[in-house]
Design a protein around this motif. Structure first.
Motif, short mmCIF file in Angstrom:
data_model
loop_
_atom_site.label_atom_id
_atom_site.label_comp_id
_atom_site.label_asym_id
_atom_site.label_seq_id
_atom_site.Cartn_x
_atom_site.Cartn_y
_atom_site.Cartn_z
N ILE A 1 0.84 -1.20 0.00
CA ILE A 1 0.00 0.00 0.00
C ILE A 1 0.87 1.25 0.00
CG2 ILE A 1 -1.69 1.31 1.37
CD1 ILE A 1 -2.81 -1.36 2.32
N CYS A 2 0.43 2.28 -0.75
CA CYS A 2 1.17 3.54 -0.76
C CYS A 2 1.37 4.01 0.68
CB CYS A 2 0.40 4.60 -1.53
SG CYS A 2 -0.02 4.15 -3.23
N PRO A 3 2.60 4.35 1.09
CA PRO A 3 2.86 4.69 2.50
C PRO A 3 1.94 5.75 3.11
CG PRO A 3 4.92 4.40 1.34
CD PRO A 3 3.84 4.31 0.30
N PRO A 4 1.60 6.84 2.41
CA PRO A 4 0.70 7.83 3.03
C PRO A 4 -0.72 7.33 3.22
CG PRO A 4 2.00 8.83 1.27
CD PRO A 4 2.16 7.34 1.14
N CYS A 5 -1.07 6.19 2.60
CA CYS A 5 -2.43 5.66 2.67
C CYS A 5 -2.54 4.49 3.64
CB CYS A 5 -2.88 5.18 1.28
SG CYS A 5 -2.58 6.37 -0.05
N ASP A 6 -1.45 4.11 4.26
CA ASP A 6 -1.40 2.88 5.06
C ASP A 6 -2.04 3.07 6.43
OD1 ASP A 6 -0.79 0.27 5.46
OD2 ASP A 6 1.34 0.57 5.83
N HIS A 7 -2.61 1.99 6.97
CA HIS A 7 -3.18 1.95 8.33
C HIS A 7 -4.08 3.16 8.58
CE1 HIS A 7 -0.52 -1.34 9.09
NE2 HIS A 7 0.54 -0.62 8.88
N GLU A 8 -5.15 3.26 7.83
CA GLU A 8 -5.94 4.49 7.80
C GLU A 8 -6.46 4.94 9.16
OE1 GLU A 8 -9.38 4.44 5.34
OE2 GLU A 8 -9.71 6.58 5.52
N MET A 9 -7.01 4.02 9.94
CA MET A 9 -7.66 4.43 11.18
C MET A 9 -6.87 4.02 12.43
SD MET A 9 -10.10 6.41 10.79
CE MET A 9 -11.09 7.04 9.44
N LYS A 10 -5.58 4.05 12.36
CA LYS A 10 -4.74 3.80 13.53
C LYS A 10 -4.20 5.15 14.03
CE LYS A 10 -4.93 -0.73 13.48
NZ LYS A 10 -5.59 -1.49 14.56
N THR A 11 -4.44 5.44 15.31
CA THR A 11 -4.03 6.73 15.86
C THR A 11 -2.54 6.98 15.67
OG1 THR A 11 -5.79 6.66 17.52
CG2 THR A 11 -3.95 8.14 17.96
N ASP A 12 -1.71 5.98 15.99
CA ASP A 12 -0.26 6.16 15.87
C ASP A 12 0.15 6.48 14.44
OD1 ASP A 12 0.03 5.71 18.54
OD2 ASP A 12 0.74 3.64 18.36
N ALA A 13 -0.47 5.79 13.47
CA ALA A 13 -0.15 6.04 12.06
C ALA A 13 -0.53 7.46 11.66
CB ALA A 13 -0.85 5.03 11.16
N MET A 14 -1.68 7.93 12.11
CA MET A 14 -2.12 9.29 11.79
C MET A 14 -1.16 10.33 12.38
SD MET A 14 -6.29 9.28 11.96
CE MET A 14 -6.77 7.75 12.73
N LEU A 15 -0.71 10.09 13.60
CA LEU A 15 0.22 11.02 14.23
C LEU A 15 1.59 10.99 13.55
CD1 LEU A 15 -0.73 10.54 18.00
CD2 LEU A 15 -1.35 12.44 16.50
N GLU A 16 2.02 9.79 13.12
CA GLU A 16 3.28 9.70 12.38
C GLU A 16 3.19 10.46 11.07
OE1 GLU A 16 3.96 5.55 12.00
OE2 GLU A 16 4.32 5.26 14.15
N HIS A 17 2.08 10.32 10.37
CA HIS A 17 1.89 11.06 9.12
C HIS A 17 1.87 12.56 9.38
CE1 HIS A 17 -0.09 7.39 6.93
NE2 HIS A 17 1.20 7.26 7.10
N MET A 18 1.24 12.95 10.49
CA MET A 18 1.20 14.37 10.83
C MET A 18 2.60 14.91 11.10
SD MET A 18 1.30 16.71 13.56
CE MET A 18 0.93 15.80 15.04
N CYS A 19 3.43 14.09 11.78
CA CYS A 19 4.78 14.52 12.10
C CYS A 19 5.66 14.65 10.86
CB CYS A 19 5.42 13.55 13.10
SG CYS A 19 4.78 13.72 14.78
N ALA A 20 5.33 13.89 9.83
CA ALA A 20 6.08 13.99 8.58
C ALA A 20 5.51 15.07 7.67
CB ALA A 20 6.06 12.65 7.85
N SER A 21 4.56 15.85 8.19
CA SER A 21 3.84 16.83 7.37
C SER A 21 4.06 18.25 7.88
CB SER A 21 2.34 16.52 7.37
OG SER A 21 2.10 15.17 7.03
N GLU A 22 3.89 19.21 6.98
CA GLU A 22 3.99 20.62 7.36
C GLU A 22 2.60 21.24 7.52
OE1 GLU A 22 6.25 22.21 4.14
OE2 GLU A 22 8.17 21.49 4.92
N PHE A 23 1.62 20.67 6.86
CA PHE A 23 0.27 21.22 6.94
C PHE A 23 -0.76 20.10 6.93
CE2 PHE A 23 1.74 21.32 2.51
CZ PHE A 23 0.78 20.56 1.86
N ALA A 24 -1.97 20.42 7.43
CA ALA A 24 -3.06 19.45 7.48
C ALA A 24 -4.39 20.18 7.39
CB ALA A 24 -2.98 18.64 8.78
N PHE A 25 -5.34 19.58 6.66
CA PHE A 25 -6.65 20.21 6.52
C PHE A 25 -7.70 19.16 6.20
CE2 PHE A 25 -4.25 20.64 2.56
CZ PHE A 25 -5.07 19.96 1.66
#
Length: 307
Positions: free
Chosen positions: A177-201
């Protein structure tokens, strides 16, 4: 009874110790001190053997309990080791190569031996080749401090599997699975994606197109900002995101354009990369927990490591 991990590291220590005794058998005068260029960086003080703390998440469960400090990346304090190592924890969880943790911990938390033992060059190359596509998906290059050419080829070195290991050596649970799309509803995965990001909306997607080896994600105009980063109002109006190297990997979220999504990204060169996408679902406890933590979660400092 020893666990498989403990047994593995005990065997490594035994094999390395025997090899070192063999290499040093000629005479005591030929012993090469720690600060020799042959064996890595020059330290202001000799390395000490210290306990691996529980909050050194990258290496606390690696299979041995003590490490050398300063380590083989010239981190002189435990605080520096923790700060730098924390950036790599999400990569280990992505399962991009079965030797990722062994490779990283041999440098961040080297096992206590008489001389520093580096990872084998082929192990570095295997981890680099397996993990670089995932790192690039989030806009991070393989860092210069881990250039594989600096590690030994035929000398005593830390290994894990045979150099000719095949695709079958990939760990259980490996996902294409494309890494940004992986583990959609896991809190830790969402926070990891957020940490690798500059913006969110919060937004809907209007259209998805293939562009070379990437996917181009065109958004609808209405967006609710959660984390602005360096985005200007002008950027927001014309914002287009790219799923790096994501032309062929699965991303279920991009198959259904009728949903609202939590979308995250960061600017790399002149492109805005999609670094995380999660269905906006307030009925999910995991999702509500992640959104609540978005503004207060303390992220590791990736910029200090990946350069």
């Amino acid at each position: 009874m020893l666990s498989a991990s403990e047994y593995f590291w005990r065997m490594i220590r035994l094999a390395v110790t025997v090899a070192l005794m063999s290499a040093c058998r000629t005479s005591q005068d030929e012993y090469v001190p720690w600060n020799s260029d042959m064996y890595g960086p020059s330290y202001g003080k000799p390395p000490q053997c210290v306990d691996i703390p529980e909050d050194l998440r990258l290496c606390h469960n690696v299979g041995y309990n003590q490490m050398l400090l300063p380590n083989l990346l010239e981190h002189e304090t435990m605080a520096e080791v923790k700060q730098q190592a924390s950036s790599w924890v999400p990569l280990v969880y992505k399962n991009c190569h079965p030797g990722t943790q062994v490779f990283l911990c041999s440098l961040f938390a080297p096992v206590c031996l008489e001389r520093p033992i580096y990872p084998c060059r082929w192990l570095c190359e295997a981890v680099r080749d397996g993990c670089t596509p995932i790192m690039e998906a989030f806009g991070f290059p393989w860092p210069e401090m881990l250039t594989c050419d600096k590690f030994p080829q035929g000398d005593v070195c830390i290994a894990m599997t045979q150099p000719n290991a095949t695709e079958a050596s990939k760990p259980t649970g490996y996902s294409p699975i494309c890494p940004p799309c992986d583990h959609e509803m896991k809190t830790d995965a969402m926070l990891e994606h957020m940490c690798a990001s500059e913006f969110a909306f919060k937004a809907k997607i209007r259209e998805v197109k293939r562009e070379n080896m990437d996917r181009k994600v065109i958004l609808q105009k209405r967006k609710k900002m959660l984390k602005e980063g360096n985005l200007s109002k002008k950027d927001m109006k014309t914002l287009v995101l790219y799923l790096k190297n994501g032309a062929d990997c699965p991303c279920q979220q991009l198959d259904n354009l009728g949903n609202q999504y939590l979308i995250m990204g960061r600017k790399v060169d002149k492109q805005h990369l999609l670094t995380g996408i999660h269905k906006w679902d307030k009925s999910s406890k995991e999702f509500k927990k992640a959104v609540k933590k978005l503004k207060t979660h303390k992220c590791p400092a990736f910029e200090n490591v990946f350069k």
